[in-house]
Write a protein that holds these residues in place. Structure first.
Motif, PDB file in Angstrom:
ATOM      1  N   GLN A 186      41.475  44.365  36.182  1.00  0.00           N
ATOM      2  CA  GLN A 186      40.882  42.983  36.074  1.00  0.00           C
ATOM      3  C   GLN A 186      41.760  41.966  35.525  1.00  0.00           C
ATOM      4  OE1 GLN A 186      36.501  43.819  34.593  1.00  0.00           O
ATOM      5  NE2 GLN A 186      36.286  42.496  36.196  1.00  0.00           N
ATOM      6  N   GLU A 187      42.374  42.328  34.674  1.00  0.00           N
ATOM      7  CA  GLU A 187      43.176  41.333  33.870  1.00  0.00           C
ATOM      8  C   GLU A 187      44.497  40.952  35.039  1.00  0.00           C
ATOM      9  OE1 GLU A 187      44.471  43.495  30.378  1.00  0.00           O
ATOM     10  OE2 GLU A 187      42.546  43.264  29.675  1.00  0.00           O
ATOM     11  N   ARG A 188      44.870  41.754  35.833  1.00  0.00           N
ATOM     12  CA  ARG A 188      45.830  41.478  36.657  1.00  0.00           C
ATOM     13  C   ARG A 188      45.222  40.717  37.843  1.00  0.00           C
ATOM     14  NH1 ARG A 188      46.611  44.533  40.520  1.00  0.00           N
ATOM     15  NH2 ARG A 188      45.385  46.448  39.910  1.00  0.00           N
ATOM     16  N   GLY A 189      43.910  40.585  37.954  1.00  0.00           N
ATOM     17  CA  GLY A 189      43.168  39.612  38.893  1.00  0.00           C
ATOM     18  C   GLY A 189      42.305  40.680  40.054  1.00  0.00           C
ATOM     19  N   ALA A 190      42.306  42.027  39.915  1.00  0.00           N
ATOM     20  CA  ALA A 190      41.464  42.806  40.852  1.00  0.00           C
ATOM     21  C   ALA A 190      40.216  42.383  40.841  1.00  0.00           C
ATOM     22  CB  ALA A 190      41.598  44.088  40.684  1.00  0.00           C
ATOM     23  N   LYS A 191      39.401  42.283  42.038  1.00  0.00           N
ATOM     24  CA  LYS A 191      38.208  41.976  41.781  1.00  0.00           C
ATOM     25  C   LYS A 191      37.282  43.355  41.529  1.00  0.00           C
ATOM     26  CE  LYS A 191      37.984  37.617  43.810  1.00  0.00           C
ATOM     27  NZ  LYS A 191      38.841  37.076  42.948  1.00  0.00           N
ATOM     28  N   LEU A 192      36.027  42.717  40.717  1.00  0.00           N
ATOM     29  CA  LEU A 192      34.981  44.171  40.710  1.00  0.00           C
ATOM     30  C   LEU A 192      33.701  43.717  41.098  1.00  0.00           C
ATOM     31  CD1 LEU A 192      34.783  46.577  38.939  1.00  0.00           C
ATOM     32  CD2 LEU A 192      34.106  45.222  37.005  1.00  0.00           C
ATOM     33  N   ILE A 193      33.180  45.012  41.984  1.00  0.00           N
ATOM     34  CA  ILE A 193      32.011  44.846  42.565  1.00  0.00           C
ATOM     35  C   ILE A 193      31.086  45.952  41.727  1.00  0.00           C
ATOM     36  CG2 ILE A 193      30.549  45.037  44.693  1.00  0.00           C
ATOM     37  CD1 ILE A 193      32.995  44.350  46.102  1.00  0.00           C
ATOM     38  N   VAL A 194      29.905  45.645  41.073  1.00  0.00           N
ATOM     39  CA  VAL A 194      29.265  46.776  40.562  1.00  0.00           C
ATOM     40  C   VAL A 194      27.784  46.736  41.307  1.00  0.00           C
ATOM     41  CG1 VAL A 194      28.240  47.537  38.401  1.00  0.00           C
ATOM     42  CG2 VAL A 194      30.601  46.611  38.247  1.00  0.00           C
ATOM     43  N   VAL A 195      27.491  48.188  41.524  1.00  0.00           N
ATOM     44  CA  VAL A 195      26.060  48.395  42.205  1.00  0.00           C
ATOM     45  C   VAL A 195      25.500  49.088  41.098  1.00  0.00           C
ATOM     46  CG1 VAL A 195      25.019  49.306  44.066  1.00  0.00           C
ATOM     47  CG2 VAL A 195      27.183  48.629  44.432  1.00  0.00           C
ATOM     48  N   ASP A 196      24.367  48.655  40.503  1.00  0.00           N
ATOM     49  CA  ASP A 196      23.786  49.183  39.382  1.00  0.00           C
ATOM     50  C   ASP A 196      22.331  48.416  39.297  1.00  0.00           C
ATOM     51  OD1 ASP A 196      23.022  50.121  36.687  1.00  0.00           O
ATOM     52  OD2 ASP A 196      25.075  50.314  36.492  1.00  0.00           O
ATOM     53  N   PRO A 197      21.313  49.344  38.949  1.00  0.00           N
ATOM     54  CA  PRO A 197      19.953  48.654  38.860  1.00  0.00           C
ATOM     55  C   PRO A 197      19.883  47.880  37.755  1.00  0.00           C
ATOM     56  CG  PRO A 197      19.734  51.176  38.931  1.00  0.00           C
ATOM     57  CD  PRO A 197      21.434  50.758  38.727  1.00  0.00           C
TER      58      PRO A 197
END
Ligand SMILES: Nc1nc2c(c(=O)[nH]1)N[C@H]1C(S)=C(S)[C@@H](COP(=O)(O)OP(=O)(O)OC[C@H]3O[C@@H](n4cnc5c(=O)[nH]c(N)nc54)[C@H](O)[C@@H]3O)O[C@H]1N2
Ligand SMILES: Nc1nc2c(c(=O)[nH]1)N[C@H]1C(S)=C(S)[C@@H](COP(=O)(O)OP(=O)(O)OC[C@H]3O[C@@H](n4cnc5c(=O)[nH]c(N)nc54)[C@H](O)[C@@H]3O)O[C@H]1N2
Ligand code: SF4
Ligand SMILES: [Mo]
Length: 722
Positions: A186-197
């Motif tokens: 993430q610090e490098r700029g990668a995107k994060l998608i989280v699927v969680d209730p």
């Protein structure tokens, strides 16, 4: 300063270990020590490991049951006396019922250091009935990955542009290295998608959060695919040249318009579309392995859909995608030492559960033998010790009911089977009926309390290690022995060698020590283990990306099987699908999920460590304010969660982080300090989540028989008296 690989959980941090003059282990630290890295790969369990291993409750000598089973009466005996009697009693079971009447349940903690000796002993004796807790963890995912593209790929966090976490929630004290890898990306700029209730730690840091209904992950993955296919966001060239069944897949996916997916998952169509575009639009993206989809009624389909996404979006074997590393060319792999080829075909055919839930059994893996040899050079590749396993429910049923044949001798190696499978009630009955039950343990767990023998196991600070990341990567890491084992604690190799010598199999265990066995494995490297460990903390070679262009994939067709020939031949739907839950009726209005790892504890372990118990003294259900008020629950008071199988107790914590309709149940609770034996089993009958999860019928996945730890119907009610 020695370096060791921590096995206090299963993610294998490499630590420096300080040994003060006294000869005792003083401190364990991350590597490198100075300057302290921003993201240190160590958690509190690693730091507290010396305290754990020198705890007064540790079993230091072999214990032989002296009273009734489960009466808590033990007599100390020598290893020789224990092994003599165990060998004699095991032989008697084999003589009377056949070698298949011997079953073993083992977990990675011990397997990662036995170089395949557990399976080797079983295969030579003639038993196919090995099971492991990894059947609800990486074992089952790896088997499904192999069916799709012949290997289990590893995410390249260092170069990826997008990470899709399907519920998985690494934290500073839960799988620390993965947590750190995600943060660095993430610090490098990668995107994060989280699927969680719920809004988990990673969800709070995500670019997109999809608050999904528990258990509906496979439906969401269909929705994501629908967008990717409709909008042509996939890698058409890869699909054309390297996949089978694309047309059929498209038709299946068309059954999942976003409105339907939205109804099944509780997610807005636009959010699903955004996630699909973010994943498919990234230059390279990863879907890290997640145990969340290993523990659902639709697990096999969910895992196949992860594989499908990785493949059709062009993320296999590219920088920043997911790598198929193969085996190290010069280190003898564990699966080779396991000697699966020595198990006669008629014994392999007796493997329990293979008829009903074959995916990770010999029967399910059989079509991959030849392709695996062709591509990877070895016929019997065994990922995470979780391939070629029997089905746990079938083994416990055979132990309990003698159906389809009796199982009368059972070993639990570094595993707490009562609490680490679904349906604790069945496992309990099964354990009580054994002619011989041996626990190889560090502590008197609830399961060990029912054993005939408790054999004292060494710890990761007390043995050398040569580790290949559960056969998942070709990267080897070394672990140096830091101290001598206390008392008479020993490793798994000594146990199997000792038994083999007493049962006429000694010639197959010729190495005098575990280290000598490692020397043997390293012969082609031209180094002893001691030299290798001094020279290489980490070693890998032979990894080339896109090897498939030369060899094809290790599947029957040589391609990525979006439509699986293996599953079709086994009699299952050749395409992924989604089974909706049956109506649970008015008694069970809520859905539960088991999990959310706790910082202090690894699975059912570590409850003996005083510091940790002070920090986190009691198990907790988490419920939304709405559900708490509907069920008249009071924050901080005791309650019980009830399912159609059983009930479990914990304190109530009312929190906005939980969505309405969903209850979180913690895993692995018992109290080592309270009375042992077959009464309360040190609190396990009150607190263990294993007694609420059914292990068969409508509640399990079809292809693998995986229990529904996520999305199971339940109710919660207050308890007047704790
Ligand atoms: N009901 C239920 N079952 C589950 C899960 C769940 O959430 N609920 N989770 C599943 C998952 S994800 C996993 S990974 C598995 C884990 O399953 P296991 O790996 O079996 O889990 P643990 O509870 O950690 O049990 C390990 C035992 O080994 C002992 N031990 C630790 N290190 C050593 C060692 O070096 N030598 C010896 N001899 N003993 C050692 C510990 O004291 C402990 O009792 O459980 C699965 N089963
Ligand atoms: N401290 C500590 N660390 C550990 C362990 C431990 O025991 N203690 N165990 C290790 C092991 S063996 C494993 S397998 C991993 C597991 O680690 P994780 O994969 O992180 O699993 P959990 O922490 O149980 O749950 C992660 C998230 O899943 C969400 N969730 C629940 N149900 C669903 C669902 O149906 N779908 C989706 N998408 N999300 C859902 C929960 O809200 C939670 O935030 O942790 C490892 N790390
Ligand atoms: S995360 Fe903690 S327990 Fe797991 S290997 Fe690393 S230091 Fe050990
Ligand atoms: Mo796990």
């Amino acid at each position: 300063m020695p370096q060791a690989i921590c096995a206090s959980c299963d993610i294998q941090c490499q630590l420096k270990v300080e040994v003060p003059d006294s000869g005792l282990v003083g401190d364990v630290r991350p590597k490198p020590q100075n300057p302290r890295p921003l993201h240190a790969d160590i958690c509190m369990k690693g730091v507290q490991a010396p305290a754990s291993f020198s705890h007064e409750r540790r079993v230091l000598k072999p214990l032989r049951r002296s009273g009734e089973r489960g009466a808590g009466q033990w007599q100390e005996v020598s290893w020789d006396a224990a092994l003599d009697e165990i060998a004699e009693r095991l032989q008697a079971v084999v003589d009377r019922h056949g070698p298949e009447a011997f079953a073993v349940s083992a977990s990675p903690a011990v397997l990662q250091n036995d170089s395949g000796m557990t399976r080797r002993f079983m295969n030579l004796l003639g038993s196919p009935n090995f099971i492991s807790g990894v059947s609800v963890c990486m074992g089952n995912t790896s088997a499904v990955n192999r069916m799709v593209y012949g290997w289990f790929p590893f995410p390249d966090y260092g170069n990826t542009d997008c990470i899709l976490l399907m519920g998985h929630d690494p934290k500073p004290h839960s799988w620390t290295p993965i947590y750190n890898s995600i943060r660095r990306a993430q610090e490098r700029g990668a995107k994060l998608i989280v699927v969680d209730p719920r809004k988990s730690d990673n969800a709070k840091r995500a670019d997109l959060w999809l608050p999904i209904e528990p258990g509906s992950d496979a439906a969401l993955l269909f929705g994501i695919l629908k967008v990717i296919l409709d909008e042509k966001l996939y890698d058409a060239d890869f699909v054309e040249h390297w996949t089978t069944g694309f047309e059929a897949l498209c038709q299946r996916v068309d059954e999942f318009p976003l409105e339907r997916v939205s109804a099944l998952t509780g997610l807005e169509p636009e959010l699903i579309a955004k996630a699909a575009r973010m994943y498919a639009g990234a230059r390279a993206a990863v879907i890290p392995w997640t145990p969340i989809t290993d523990q659902q009624r639709n697990s096999t389909s969910a895992i196949r859909l992860h594989c499908t996404l990785r493949a059709i979006c062009g993320n296999l074997d590219v920088p920043g995608g997911e790598s198929m590393m193969g085996l190290h060319p010069r280190i003898l792999p564990e699966s080779e030492l396991e000697l699966h080829g020595s198990l006669p075909d008629d014994k392999r055919a007796l493997q329990l559960g293979a008829d009903q839930h074959p995916v990770f059994t010999y029967r399910g893996m059989e079509p991959l033998r030849e392709p695996t040899r062709r591509v990877w050079g070895h016929e019997w590749v065994n990922f995470s010790h979780g391939n070629y396993m029997a089905h746990p429910t079938a083994v416990f049923r055979a132990m309990d009911e003698g159906d389809p044949y009796p199982v009368r001798a059972f070993f639990a190696l570094a595993n707490n089977p009562l609490m680490s499978y679904p349906n604790m009630q069945r496992v309990h009955r099964a354990l009580l009926k054994q002619d011989l039950f041996v626990a190889f343990e560090q502590f008197r767990t609830p399961s060990a309390q029912l054993a005939d023998f408790i054999l004292p196991g060494d710890s990761w600070l007390e043995r050398p290690g040569l580790l290949d990341g559960y056969g998942w990567t070709s990267i080897y890491r070394t672990s140096q022995q830091v101290v001598q084992p206390p008392g008479e604690c020993r490793g798994g190799y000594a146990l199997w060698k000792g038994l083999a010598e007493r049962m006429g199999l000694g010639e197959h265990f010729p190495w005098p020590s575990l280290e000598a066995l490692y020397d043997h494995r390293l012969e082609a490297m031209g180094m002893t283990f001691a030299e290798f460990a001094e020279t290489h903390r980490v070693h890998f070679e032979g990894f080339e990306q896109k090897k498939y262009e030369a060899t094809g994939f290790a599947t029957p067709s040589g391609k990525v099987e979006l439509e699986s020939s293996v599953l079709a031949d086994l009699g299952f739907d050749s395409l992924p699908y989604f089974r909706e839950d049956p109506d649970p009726g008015p008694d069970f209005p809520l859905k539960l999920f088991i999990g959310v790892r706790e910082d202090e504890y690894f699975q059912t372990g570590h409850r003996h460590i005083d510091r940790f118990r002070k920090r986190n003294p009691e198990p907790k259900f988490w419920v939304s304010p709405k559900d708490a008020s509907a069920a008249a629950l009071v924050d901080g008071e005791w309650a019980q969660v009830v399912t159609r199988l059983g009930k479990v107790k914990a304190l109530v914590e009312v929190t906005d982080e939980m969505p309405a309709g969903v209850v979180r149940v913690p895993h692995g609770w018992w109290r080592p300090e309270v009375e042992e034996g077959d009464g309360t089993l040190s609190g396990a009958w009150e607190l263990s989540d294993a007694q609420i999860c059914p292990d068969d019928g409508e509640d399990v996945d079809l292809e693998q028989g995986v229990p529904q730890f996520k999305g199971l119907a339940c109710r919660i009610e207050p308890l007047a008296v704790p």
